[in-house]
Design an enzyme around this catalytic site. Structure first.
Site, PDB file in Angstrom:
ATOM      1  N   TYR B 114      38.415  -3.567 -24.556  1.00  0.00           N
ATOM      2  CA  TYR B 114      39.443  -4.427 -23.962  1.00  0.00           C
ATOM      3  C   TYR B 114      40.753  -3.642 -23.855  1.00  0.00           C
ATOM      4  O   TYR B 114      41.083  -2.876 -24.779  1.00  0.00           O
ATOM      5  CB  TYR B 114      39.726  -5.641 -24.849  1.00  0.00           C
ATOM      6  CG  TYR B 114      38.639  -6.682 -24.903  1.00  0.00           C
ATOM      7  CD1 TYR B 114      38.643  -7.752 -24.024  1.00  0.00           C
ATOM      8  CD2 TYR B 114      37.620  -6.599 -25.843  1.00  0.00           C
ATOM      9  CE1 TYR B 114      37.660  -8.736 -24.087  1.00  0.00           C
ATOM     10  CE2 TYR B 114      36.628  -7.575 -25.908  1.00  0.00           C
ATOM     11  CZ  TYR B 114      36.660  -8.629 -25.027  1.00  0.00           C
ATOM     12  OH  TYR B 114      35.685  -9.599 -25.102  1.00  0.00           O
ATOM     13  N   TYR B 153      30.384  -4.448 -28.115  1.00  0.00           N
ATOM     14  CA  TYR B 153      31.426  -3.729 -28.849  1.00  0.00           C
ATOM     15  C   TYR B 153      31.368  -4.051 -30.346  1.00  0.00           C
ATOM     16  O   TYR B 153      30.899  -5.106 -30.743  1.00  0.00           O
ATOM     17  CB  TYR B 153      32.811  -4.014 -28.266  1.00  0.00           C
ATOM     18  CG  TYR B 153      33.276  -5.461 -28.288  1.00  0.00           C
ATOM     19  CD1 TYR B 153      33.866  -6.011 -29.417  1.00  0.00           C
ATOM     20  CD2 TYR B 153      33.163  -6.253 -27.152  1.00  0.00           C
ATOM     21  CE1 TYR B 153      34.318  -7.320 -29.418  1.00  0.00           C
ATOM     22  CE2 TYR B 153      33.601  -7.570 -27.144  1.00  0.00           C
ATOM     23  CZ  TYR B 153      34.180  -8.096 -28.285  1.00  0.00           C
ATOM     24  OH  TYR B 153      34.616  -9.393 -28.276  1.00  0.00           O
ATOM     25  N   ARG B 163      29.204  -7.166 -31.268  1.00  0.00           N
ATOM     26  CA  ARG B 163      29.109  -8.357 -30.418  1.00  0.00           C
ATOM     27  C   ARG B 163      28.165  -8.095 -29.263  1.00  0.00           C
ATOM     28  O   ARG B 163      28.295  -7.084 -28.580  1.00  0.00           O
ATOM     29  CB  ARG B 163      30.484  -8.718 -29.821  1.00  0.00           C
ATOM     30  CG  ARG B 163      31.602  -9.105 -30.763  1.00  0.00           C
ATOM     31  CD  ARG B 163      31.407 -10.399 -31.547  1.00  0.00           C
ATOM     32  NE  ARG B 163      30.570 -11.438 -30.963  1.00  0.00           N
ATOM     33  CZ  ARG B 163      30.950 -12.306 -30.028  1.00  0.00           C
ATOM     34  NH1 ARG B 163      32.175 -12.302 -29.575  1.00  0.00           N
ATOM     35  NH2 ARG B 163      30.125 -13.229 -29.579  1.00  0.00           N
ATOM     36  N   HIS B 166      29.370 -10.184 -23.522  1.00  0.00           N
ATOM     37  CA  HIS B 166      29.729 -11.571 -23.225  1.00  0.00           C
ATOM     38  C   HIS B 166      30.954 -11.606 -22.318  1.00  0.00           C
ATOM     39  O   HIS B 166      31.741 -10.655 -22.272  1.00  0.00           O
ATOM     40  CB  HIS B 166      30.021 -12.356 -24.515  1.00  0.00           C
ATOM     41  CG  HIS B 166      31.128 -11.754 -25.319  1.00  0.00           C
ATOM     42  ND1 HIS B 166      30.925 -10.744 -26.227  1.00  0.00           N
ATOM     43  CD2 HIS B 166      32.471 -11.982 -25.327  1.00  0.00           C
ATOM     44  CE1 HIS B 166      32.073 -10.380 -26.764  1.00  0.00           C
ATOM     45  NE2 HIS B 166      33.042 -11.117 -26.231  1.00  0.00           N
ATOM     46  N   HIS B 168      34.237 -14.163 -21.767  1.00  0.00           N
ATOM     47  CA  HIS B 168      34.953 -15.339 -22.268  1.00  0.00           C
ATOM     48  C   HIS B 168      35.291 -16.264 -21.100  1.00  0.00           C
ATOM     49  O   HIS B 168      35.761 -15.793 -20.054  1.00  0.00           O
ATOM     50  CB  HIS B 168      36.256 -14.918 -22.954  1.00  0.00           C
ATOM     51  CG  HIS B 168      36.047 -14.087 -24.187  1.00  0.00           C
ATOM     52  ND1 HIS B 168      35.969 -14.639 -25.448  1.00  0.00           N
ATOM     53  CD2 HIS B 168      35.889 -12.755 -24.359  1.00  0.00           C
ATOM     54  CE1 HIS B 168      35.793 -13.679 -26.347  1.00  0.00           C
ATOM     55  NE2 HIS B 168      35.742 -12.514 -25.710  1.00  0.00           N
TER      56      HIS B 168
HETATM   57 FE   LIG Z   1      35.071 -10.688 -26.639  1.00  0.00          FE
END
Ligand SMILES: [Fe+2]
Lengths: 177, 245
Positions: B114, B153, B163, B166, B168
């Protein structure tokens, strides 16, 4: 139909959801403008630096929200500088602090709040009352719980409202069905 | 000291065995360590009236630009990764479409990074990908995004915590009480079983509703792979505005 389950907002919403002037439900200098601010605390009493709060004030017409975009570069243009939109969105700072500028709610005596945070798997609803108005929800609560929903006037036009997610002074959170 | 995966997996299995079939995660879900101090201990209170919460903000054309729904077109160059489209319908529990309402998304890039200061995963940032998008649903409740498939990640919940990929999602209904923030997953991800955030939804059928379907008819030749994911909003809907929507 069965609903889609909730999942946490996580830590990285910061470049996606907050928008410029997101806490200004009304522009500076708006007649009757008030400030409402506070901190979000966790069960250890520590500030929550990655919470996101949304505020909503309904009136009889139902107002539009606003997070206006710049048509040229797609960035957030912020509010139009004139109207009450009824909708606010602010992220807490590293000290867990948030603030909004709005007007006193009209149709009902409270501002609705929706709280998201990293670590919170399903958002929480609560309400900010500007005084202990004797509204039906407040009347239904014991005095110590009731006080968690009532903002404290700090000075003219400035109200303090802290959200405690867990613990002895835990904020009353709502089951809206 | 963070726990190893097998401790987390054992806790996940114990809570799955006790699942009450709830649609949403319990806010107190110990395998997701950060939930410990961030859930209320007292039961929620049903208010005698919910005038404001049965209404909600209405977003419109000034809140989005036409480019907002294409996450691959926000920079001069093409982002790296597998180009995908994600589409579906937003409906309420009665199956009625949520019309002309705001859907927001954010996601990691193809490497699982991110562009957020607090993301310290040593995977490359992509100068051609920010990973945020928004659109309004159409008259049938349909939303659609073009993006790239996000990468898995690591995070610090426990040792070797990863994780699953995905996206959000943030969705508004017609009532503030229908608000939903959630995550969409990709079918067949081998990380599902290890992830306490997905597994916080302890009912298998409910969990399956967080996983998109690959839809070959949505794939475009020589261009992109298609995924379909429908969203059902919980909570009371604001029927009072139905006519106007
Ligand atoms: Fe996330």
């Amino acid at each position: 139909m069965r609903p889609t389950p909730s999942q946490t907002v996580g830590p990285f919403y910061g470049y996606a959801l907050p928008f410029r002037d997101g806490g200004d439900l009304v522009p500076p200098g708006h007649p009757g403008a008030i400030s409402v601010h506070g901190h979000v605390y966790d069960g250890a009493g520590d500030p929550v630096p990655d919470a996101l709060l949304e505020f909503w004030q309904a009136d009889a017409e139902g107002r539009p929200g606003s997070m206006r975009r710049d048509e040229v570069d797609g960035s957030f243009a912020g509010r139009d500088g004139v109207t009450l939109t009824g909708f606010g969105r602010v992220a807490t700072g590293l000290d867990g602090h948030w603030a909004i500028r709005t007007v006193r709610p009209a149709a009902v005596p409270y501002i609705s709040v929706c709280l998201f945070a990293r670590g919170l798997l399903h958002h929480l609803y609560t309400r900010v009352y500007l005084e202990d108005s004797g509204d039906a929800l407040l009347e239904s609560l014991p005095a110590d719980r009731r006080s968690t929903l009532v903002a404290r006037p700090e000075r003219d036009g400035v109200y303090r409202f802290d959200v405690r997610i867990q613990g002895d002074a835990e904020t009353v959170f709502l089951d809206l069905g | 000291m963070p726990d190893p995966q097998d401790v987390i997996s054992r806790e996940i299995a114990e809570l799955a065995a006790k699942s009450d079939g709830a649609d949403h995660p319990a806010r107190d879900y110990p395998p997701y360590r950060s939930s410990g101090l961030r859930h209320p201990h007292r039961p929620l209170v049903a208010p005698p009236e919910a005038y404001a919460e049965l209404r909600g903000p209405v977003f419109g054309a000034t809140d989005v630009t036409p480019l907002d729904a294409d996450l691959t077109r926000q920079h001069p160059g093409e982002p790296l990764g597998e180009r995908i489209t994600v589409t579906g319908r937003v409906v309420d529990r009665d199956g009625r479409p949520v019309r002309h309402q705001l859907v927001e998304v954010w996601q990691a890039n193809a490497s699982g990074r991110y562009p957020h200061q607090r993301d310290q995963h040593p995977a490359p940032l992509d100068p051609n990908f920010t990973g945020t998008g928004r659109c309004l649903t159409d008259a049938d409740g349909v939303y659609a995004f073009t993006t790239i498939k996000p990468g898995a990640y690591p995070w610090k919940n426990h040792v070797n915590a990863w994780r699953p990929a995905h996206i959000h999602f943030s969705v508004f209904g017609t009532a503030f009480a229908q608000r939903l923030v959630t995550q969409m997953y990709f079918p067949g991800d081998p990380l599902f079983a290890y992830d306490p955030i997905l597994q916080s939804v302890t009912d298998e059928k409910a969990r399956a509703r967080l996983v998109a379907a690959y839809d070959h008819d949505l794939s475009q030749p020589e261009w992109s792979l298609g995924y379909r994911w429908d969203i059902v909003l919980d909570g009371p809907s604001a029927t009072w505005m139905e006519e106007g929507r």
